[in-house]
Design a protein around this motif. Structure first.
Motif, PDB file in Angstrom:
ATOM      1  N   ILE A 109       0.826  -1.210   0.000  1.00 58.33           N
ATOM      2  CA  ILE A 109       0.000   0.000   0.000  1.00 58.33           C
ATOM      3  C   ILE A 109       0.860   1.260   0.000  1.00 58.33           C
ATOM      4  O   ILE A 109       0.410   2.321  -0.464  1.00 58.33           O
ATOM      5  N   GLY A 110       2.091   1.174   0.477  1.00 56.00           N
ATOM      6  CA  GLY A 110       2.981   2.329   0.383  1.00 56.00           C
ATOM      7  C   GLY A 110       3.242   2.710  -1.067  1.00 56.00           C
ATOM      8  O   GLY A 110       3.269   3.896  -1.415  1.00 56.00           O
ATOM      9  N   ALA A 111       3.414   1.710  -1.922  1.00 54.95           N
ATOM     10  CA  ALA A 111       3.600   1.970  -3.355  1.00 54.95           C
ATOM     11  C   ALA A 111       2.363   2.610  -3.956  1.00 54.95           C
ATOM     12  O   ALA A 111       2.457   3.508  -4.794  1.00 54.95           O
ATOM     13  N   VAL A 112       1.184   2.155  -3.526  1.00 54.52           N
ATOM     14  CA  VAL A 112      -0.067   2.744  -4.016  1.00 54.52           C
ATOM     15  C   VAL A 112      -0.147   4.222  -3.629  1.00 54.52           C
ATOM     16  O   VAL A 112      -0.474   5.081  -4.454  1.00 54.52           O
ATOM     17  N   VAL A 113       0.159   4.536  -2.385  1.00 53.86           N
ATOM     18  CA  VAL A 113       0.093   5.922  -1.917  1.00 53.86           C
ATOM     19  C   VAL A 113       1.041   6.801  -2.705  1.00 53.86           C
ATOM     20  O   VAL A 113       0.678   7.895  -3.167  1.00 53.86           O
ATOM     21  N   TRP A 114       2.263   6.362  -2.879  1.00 55.61           N
ATOM     22  CA  TRP A 114       3.253   7.152  -3.622  1.00 55.61           C
ATOM     23  C   TRP A 114       2.780   7.373  -5.061  1.00 55.61           C
ATOM     24  O   TRP A 114       2.860   8.482  -5.582  1.00 55.61           O
ATOM     25  N   PHE A 115       2.256   6.328  -5.680  1.00 53.89           N
ATOM     26  CA  PHE A 115       1.775   6.425  -7.053  1.00 53.89           C
ATOM     27  C   PHE A 115       0.621   7.421  -7.160  1.00 53.89           C
ATOM     28  O   PHE A 115       0.587   8.252  -8.068  1.00 53.89           O
ATOM     29  N   LEU A 116      -0.312   7.364  -6.229  1.00 52.08           N
ATOM     30  CA  LEU A 116      -1.463   8.267  -6.277  1.00 52.08           C
ATOM     31  C   LEU A 116      -1.054   9.714  -6.031  1.00 52.08           C
ATOM     32  O   LEU A 116      -1.667  10.640  -6.579  1.00 52.08           O
ATOM     33  N   ARG A 117      -0.029   9.945  -5.248  1.00 49.52           N
ATOM     34  CA  ARG A 117       0.487  11.300  -5.043  1.00 49.52           C
ATOM     35  C   ARG A 117       1.163  11.828  -6.290  1.00 49.52           C
ATOM     36  O   ARG A 117       1.121  13.038  -6.567  1.00 49.52           O
ATOM     37  N   LYS A 118       1.796  10.955  -7.047  1.00 49.16           N
ATOM     38  CA  LYS A 118       2.562  11.378  -8.213  1.00 49.16           C
ATOM     39  C   LYS A 118       1.693  11.453  -9.463  1.00 49.16           C
ATOM     40  O   LYS A 118       1.761  12.421 -10.222  1.00 49.16           O
ATOM     41  N   VAL A 119       0.882  10.445  -9.691  1.00 49.96           N
ATOM     42  CA  VAL A 119       0.041  10.375 -10.888  1.00 49.96           C
ATOM     43  C   VAL A 119      -1.344  10.884 -10.469  1.00 49.96           C
ATOM     44  O   VAL A 119      -2.276  10.108 -10.222  1.00 49.96           O
ATOM     45  N   VAL A 120      -1.459  12.196 -10.402  1.00 47.29           N
ATOM     46  CA  VAL A 120      -2.554  12.823  -9.657  1.00 47.29           C
ATOM     47  C   VAL A 120      -3.922  12.625 -10.293  1.00 47.29           C
ATOM     48  O   VAL A 120      -4.949  12.785  -9.617  1.00 47.29           O
ATOM     49  N   TRP A 121      -3.966  12.302 -11.584  1.00 46.51           N
ATOM     50  CA  TRP A 121      -5.266  12.135 -12.235  1.00 46.51           C
ATOM     51  C   TRP A 121      -5.906  10.775 -11.918  1.00 46.51           C
ATOM     52  O   TRP A 121      -7.060  10.551 -12.246  1.00 46.51           O
ATOM     53  N   THR A 122      -5.169   9.859 -11.289  1.00 50.30           N
ATOM     54  CA  THR A 122      -5.732   8.545 -10.971  1.00 50.30           C
ATOM     55  C   THR A 122      -6.883   8.667  -9.978  1.00 50.30           C
ATOM     56  O   THR A 122      -7.945   8.064 -10.153  1.00 50.30           O
ATOM     57  N   VAL A 123      -6.669   9.432  -8.927  1.00 51.43           N
ATOM     58  CA  VAL A 123      -7.715   9.760  -7.946  1.00 51.43           C
ATOM     59  C   VAL A 123      -7.634  11.270  -7.734  1.00 51.43           C
ATOM     60  O   VAL A 123      -6.857  11.744  -6.903  1.00 51.43           O
ATOM     61  N   PRO A 124      -8.390  12.052  -8.490  1.00 50.37           N
ATOM     62  CA  PRO A 124      -8.300  13.518  -8.369  1.00 50.37           C
ATOM     63  C   PRO A 124      -8.553  13.981  -6.930  1.00 50.37           C
ATOM     64  O   PRO A 124      -9.459  13.500  -6.255  1.00 50.37           O
ATOM     65  N   GLY A 125      -7.698  14.905  -6.474  1.00 46.10           N
ATOM     66  CA  GLY A 125      -7.834  15.415  -5.117  1.00 46.10           C
ATOM     67  C   GLY A 125      -7.368  14.450  -4.047  1.00 46.10           C
ATOM     68  O   GLY A 125      -7.698  14.617  -2.868  1.00 46.10           O
ATOM     69  N   PHE A 126      -6.577  13.450  -4.410  1.00 47.61           N
ATOM     70  CA  PHE A 126      -6.140  12.446  -3.442  1.00 47.61           C
ATOM     71  C   PHE A 126      -5.318  13.060  -2.315  1.00 47.61           C
ATOM     72  O   PHE A 126      -4.403  13.842  -2.539  1.00 47.61           O
ATOM     73  N   THR A 127      -5.659  12.692  -1.091  1.00 52.49           N
ATOM     74  CA  THR A 127      -4.806  12.885   0.078  1.00 52.49           C
ATOM     75  C   THR A 127      -4.942  11.646   0.945  1.00 52.49           C
ATOM     76  O   THR A 127      -5.972  10.958   0.926  1.00 52.49           O
ATOM     77  N   VAL A 128      -3.906  11.368   1.719  1.00 51.94           N
ATOM     78  CA  VAL A 128      -3.956  10.213   2.606  1.00 51.94           C
ATOM     79  C   VAL A 128      -5.079  10.360   3.624  1.00 51.94           C
ATOM     80  O   VAL A 128      -5.836   9.408   3.884  1.00 51.94           O
ATOM     81  N   ASP A 129      -5.219  11.535   4.206  1.00 53.41           N
ATOM     82  CA  ASP A 129      -6.245  11.717   5.232  1.00 53.41           C
ATOM     83  C   ASP A 129      -7.646  11.488   4.671  1.00 53.41           C
ATOM     84  O   ASP A 129      -8.500  10.881   5.329  1.00 53.41           O
ATOM     85  N   ARG A 130      -7.879  11.944   3.467  1.00 57.46           N
ATOM     86  CA  ARG A 130      -9.212  11.815   2.877  1.00 57.46           C
ATOM     87  C   ARG A 130      -9.564  10.367   2.586  1.00 57.46           C
ATOM     88  O   ARG A 130     -10.736   9.968   2.710  1.00 57.46           O
ATOM     89  N   TYR A 131      -8.563   9.568   2.209  1.00 56.99           N
ATOM     90  CA  TYR A 131      -8.846   8.207   1.757  1.00 56.99           C
ATOM     91  C   TYR A 131      -8.185   7.146   2.642  1.00 56.99           C
ATOM     92  O   TYR A 131      -7.952   6.024   2.200  1.00 56.99           O
ATOM     93  N   ARG A 132      -7.911   7.467   3.886  1.00 57.49           N
ATOM     94  CA  ARG A 132      -7.215   6.518   4.746  1.00 57.49           C
ATOM     95  C   ARG A 132      -7.998   5.213   4.919  1.00 57.49           C
ATOM     96  O   ARG A 132      -7.417   4.119   4.900  1.00 57.49           O
ATOM     97  N   ALA A 133      -9.297   5.295   5.076  1.00 56.33           N
ATOM     98  CA  ALA A 133     -10.092   4.071   5.261  1.00 56.33           C
ATOM     99  C   ALA A 133     -10.007   3.171   4.031  1.00 56.33           C
ATOM    100  O   ALA A 133      -9.855   1.947   4.149  1.00 56.33           O
ATOM    101  N   GLU A 134     -10.095   3.775   2.831  1.00 53.58           N
ATOM    102  CA  GLU A 134     -10.001   2.993   1.597  1.00 53.58           C
ATOM    103  C   GLU A 134      -8.611   2.383   1.440  1.00 53.58           C
ATOM    104  O   GLU A 134      -8.468   1.241   0.974  1.00 53.58           O
TER     105      GLU A 134
END
Length: 252
Positions: A199-224
């Motif tokens: 999941i660390g790789a997923v988080v890093w990817f979502l931070r970098k490739v921002v269009w995958t989950v627009p508006g992504f932040t860890v706090d917003r999607y921590r449960a998911e």
């Protein structure tokens, strides 16, 4: 790669790692993605060896352009994301390229007919009219682009079911190129297996490739993210599929 560590530790690791530039080396051992069969960097190098003036749009940190073994006498790169600009200038300085910071909307800050070749890898948007304008007659545009619904499985793992993608279809790009007065000479597509081992790789990817989950932040999607962590632990690596297409066009 996850070696039994908990979700919060891995999430924090992915959230803290730097994402400047367009280098994915941080994912080594943690995620993999197949490469498109056409070899974009090789094609760019071949085209660059035959021209005198070239432009790379959305260069990121300049990592792909820096691989060109025989750059033309005039080589310019643009980048709109401020953190990437100093990275690109450091990376591309050694091959004599000039990096220009631009706005994230047209026009391009160049005169009509300035370049024999324009290239772009994974552009955020393609300004077809501007590309046609800055190309000299007979000049060419070569681009590898993100296709419709890329890594959709990952987007839906975080966001839930999504409607069919309405944009980034290769046929749309070809039609836009033709509408701008360019002639499409090549159009190819590829579906590429993308594997996330933790999941660390997923988080890093979502931070970098921002269009995958627009508006992504860890706090917003921590449960998911925690749910996806448990899924990876129970079922093994998470597999998604990236969509890519190559388009090449010429100005008559």
């Amino acid at each position: 790669m996850d070696t039994g560590r908990g979700a919060d530790e891995l999430i924090a690791e992915g959230a803290a790692a730097p994402v400047e530039g367009w280098d994915f080396a941080w994912l080594a051992g943690r995620a993999t993605e197949e490469r498109p069969p056409w070899g974009y960097a090789r094609l760019v190098a071949a085209r660059m060896a035959t021209v005198r003036a070239a432009l790379d749009i959305d260069t990121g940190g300049g990592e792909v352009l820096a691989e060109v073994p025989a750059p033309p006498p005039l080589l310019v790169a643009t980048e709109a994301w401020p953190p990437n600009v100093p990275v690109a200038r450091r990376t591309l300085g050694r091959i004599g390229a000039c990096v220009v910071q631009v706005a994230d909307q047209p026009p391009l800050p160049f005169r009509d007919g300035s370049f024999d070749l324009v290239v772009s890898r994974h552009p955020v948007d393609t300004w077809w009219d501007e590309i046609a304008r800055v190309l000299r007659p007979g000049g060419g545009y070569l681009s590898q682009q993100i296709g419709a619904g890329t890594v959709r499985e990952l987007s839906e793992a975080i966001l839930g079911p999504l409607p069919p993608p309405a944009s980034r279809h290769p046929e749309q790009a070809a039609a836009a190129a033709e509408a701008a007065g360019l002639t499409v000479v090549d159009l190819r597509t590829a579906t590429l297996r993308t594997v996330f081992h933790d999941i660390g790789a997923v988080v890093w990817f979502l931070r970098k490739v921002v269009w995958t989950v627009p508006g992504f932040t860890v706090d917003r999607y921590r449960a998911e993210l925690r749910r996806l962590h448990e899924r990876i632990r129970a079922e093994g690596p998470f597999v998604a599929h990236a969509q890519r297409f190559l388009i090449e066009a010429r100005r008559p």
